[in-house]
Structures are given as structure tokens and as C-alpha cells.
Design an enzyme around this catalytic site. Sequence first.
Site, PDB file in Angstrom:
ATOM      1  N   LYS A 137      75.825   9.108  43.746  1.00  0.00           N
ATOM      2  CA  LYS A 137      75.257  10.329  43.172  1.00  0.00           C
ATOM      3  C   LYS A 137      73.791  10.483  43.595  1.00  0.00           C
ATOM      4  O   LYS A 137      73.215   9.585  44.197  1.00  0.00           O
ATOM      5  CB  LYS A 137      75.352  10.279  41.645  1.00  0.00           C
ATOM      6  CG  LYS A 137      76.745  10.004  41.120  1.00  0.00           C
ATOM      7  CD  LYS A 137      77.707  11.166  41.277  1.00  0.00           C
ATOM      8  CE  LYS A 137      79.099  10.677  41.151  1.00  0.00           C
ATOM      9  NZ  LYS A 137      80.098  11.389  40.489  1.00  0.00           N
TER      10      LYS A 137
HETATM   11  C1  LIG Z   1      81.154  11.023  39.555  1.00  0.00           C
HETATM   12  C2  LIG Z   1      81.670  12.115  38.696  1.00  0.00           C
HETATM   13  C3  LIG Z   1      82.015  11.935  37.342  1.00  0.00           C
HETATM   14  C4  LIG Z   1      82.071  10.639  36.594  1.00  0.00           C
HETATM   15  O1  LIG Z   1      81.469   9.609  36.999  1.00  0.00           O
HETATM   16  P1  LIG Z   1      81.634   8.050  36.744  1.00  0.00           P
HETATM   17  O2  LIG Z   1      80.236   7.664  36.478  1.00  0.00           O
HETATM   18  O3  LIG Z   1      82.174   7.512  38.013  1.00  0.00           O
HETATM   19  O4  LIG Z   1      82.518   7.828  35.584  1.00  0.00           O
HETATM   20  C5  LIG Z   1      82.386  13.031  36.613  1.00  0.00           C
HETATM   21  N1  LIG Z   1      82.456  14.257  37.154  1.00  0.00           N
HETATM   22  C6  LIG Z   1      82.151  14.476  38.444  1.00  0.00           C
HETATM   23  C7  LIG Z   1      82.218  15.865  38.969  1.00  0.00           C
HETATM   24  C8  LIG Z   1      81.772  13.418  39.265  1.00  0.00           C
HETATM   25  O5  LIG Z   1      81.481  13.660  40.554  1.00  0.00           O
END
Ligand SMILES: *Cc1c(COP(=O)(O)O)cnc(C)c1O
Length: 378
Positions: free
Chosen positions: A183
Site C-alpha cells: 500500500k
Molecule cells: C489491501 C486492501 C484491503 C485490506 O487489507 P489487509 O490489510 O490486507 O487486510 C481492503 N480493501 C482494499 C481495497 C484493499 O486493497
Amino acid sequence: MWQIPLFDLRLAEQEFEAVQAVLRSGWLTMGRVTEQFEQAFAEFIGTKYAFAVSNGTAALHLANLVVGIGAGDEVICPALTFITGANAILYTGAQPVFADITGVDDFNISPDDIEAHITERTKAIEIVHYGGYPCAMERITDIADRYNLFLIEDCAHAPGAEYGGKKCGNLGDIGCFSFFSNKNMTTAEGGMITTNNDELAEKIRLMRSHGMTSQTLDRHYGRAFSYNVVELGYNYRIDEIRSALGIVQLEKLRDSEQSRRQLTEYYEHRLNAIRGLTTPFQQTPGTSSYHIFPILLDDHVDRQEFMTFLKSKGIQTSIHYPPIHLFSYYQQHFGYSKNFLPVTETVAAREVTLPLYPGLTFEQIDYIVETIETAIRA
Ligand SMILES: *Cc1c(COP(=O)(O)O)cnc(C)c1O
């Protein structure tokens, strides 16, 4: 293996030092570093509260729980997103109800289709700012107000994105962030929940740690000897190591966002001259956080061959996303089938995500674009 990966993470001395300082301190979870991370994040988003949790999925699960979602309820959400968006709703016993996206130039959930799916069971709308591009929030908040629905923002792509002078995560009742390692900012695994609502905040505080009225830190400080359990809670805590990473990553976010924006603008400039594909989100409201760079191939371009050709030239690409309603689990349990969400399915079949990360260079983009031209000509 890849000459240009989809995403590349570079941590530096600041992160190493922050983590080491925590290890040396001897206090590893839910302490002052986490409080500091939460304060800095709340300040950044502009909300009264921010609660760090173990991951983005935990954030979404808690968000649904604390607004009271449960068995018999429906929550409207998009299918063109990561699986967890719908799973988090299912965990509560409620039903995710998929609304289609807006169009081939805007992959965000369609306000019209949200409204078309509202029933007397609908309790909330859970939206995603796809790629960091803010949804049509004026219309969506208007719908939430008119039908008295909670509004949950999945901001996993959107830390720092803005709409109408406010940050994403401060536009609905609750914002949910992920700090997974690919991210815009990362704590390896981690997440954050933002809200301005005192009542929801108190529930989040309790439910992220077993519904307990006092924490280990309170007892360490002599603020409490025992505790009561007042909610059905979970262990969705983060630790001090991750929080320390988060503080540094948050400080770097503005710079990395600027790089992402410049790289995105360069991609768009180069790709606008090329036939056989379009780039979405050229006219969207607000300011993106530029999490990923999606393109849409024309109908006649074979995506499999396209991605294979780029792979042969060392360029990693991806698909955001295989739509949730067409996964076997969802088809088998909820009876979804093809043509249920026509625009989502059109985009899902033709979308390709190109490499985007702060260390990517303009020369590398030139190489990617030239490779794409060759791929489409072939
Ligand atoms: C990465 C992501 C999540 C959740 O992330 P985690 O931390 O891996 O549980 C939720 N929604 C979107 C759109 C994502 O890209």
C-alpha cells in the site's frame, strides 16, 4: 525475475532505527508508540479519532460491527475490489449486496446503482476509493442521509486522497485503512479506523481488544487492577514495532504521493497517444492518492496475450480486480452468475494494472509504454 516489478518497497535508515528503538524499549504492543501513531494519523486525516488495528480487514470487520451490522442486514458495496470488502460484511452475518461501478472511465461504485439496490434491510453503504480516486461523495453522502444509512469508506488505496477539502476517511461515518506491504504506506501488516463519532469510537476501542475495559498498559501504569468485558470483542491489536514503522511511513507519505502523481501524469501523457487502450479517472472529483495505475484495453486486445508479452519483456502487470461476485465461493453460496454486474464485468475483463511506485523512473515508463505499443500492434 522482473526488470520492472508491479510494486517495489524501499525502507531506509529511519524505519530501521524506529523499529530498533521499540525493540530496545522492551514494550512491544499497544503502548505509547501506537498512541503516537494514532494521534498523528487522526491529525493527518482530520478526524477526532484513529484506532490502529492488525490489518485492513480487521478495520472493515470492526467498522461493520460497531455500526450494528448483523444477521438479516444488507450492506451495499462494490464487487470490483479486494475480496475482503465483501467478506468483512459476511463475517457479521449480514449480506453484501453488490452495486455496479459507474463506467469504463470511472471504476468507482455508481451512486445510481447504490440507490437502486436499497431495500428495507439495507443498513449501510461500504464504498471503496478505487486506486485512491475518490468516489462521487456528494451524491453518496446524500443517499446515505436520505435513507438513514451508515457510510463506511474503504480507504485502503486512499490515505491522503481528498474530496471537497476533506480527506478520505473523514467523509462518512467510519474510514478503514490498510498498511499491507504494497500500500501507499506500510507497517508490513496493519490498519487504521478513523471516525468523528464518540459512541462508535468507544466501541472500536473496546472491540479491538476483547471488549475489555482496561488494557495491559493501563495496569502497567497502575490505572487499573482488573477489567470487565462489556462487548464481544476480538484481538485486532497492532504492535509497537508496526506502529513505529507507521509513524515514519506517514511522514514520508506526502513525498511519495508527489512521486506517484508525477509518474501517473507522465503515464497518462504518454498513453493518451496510443490506440488500443484508455486510461480511466481522467475526470474525477477530488485529489487521488495514486495507489495504482490501471488501464483499460480495447475490446479487440487479448489481455492474456498482452500481459504475457509484457512479462516476456520483464514487466510485471496485474488485474484489479477479478470481481468478487464471480469467485466460486460467492457463486456457490449466493447464486451470483455472469451478467449480474455488466459494467464491473466489462472492466474486470479488460483492466490491466501497470507498475507504479515512488522509485519508478520516467525512463522505465518510456520502456513500458514502448513495449505496450509493440504488444498492441502485434
Ligand atoms: C489491501 C486492501 C484491503 C485490506 O487489507 P489487509 O490489510 O490486507 O487486510 C481492503 N480493501 C482494499 C481495497 C484493499 O486493497
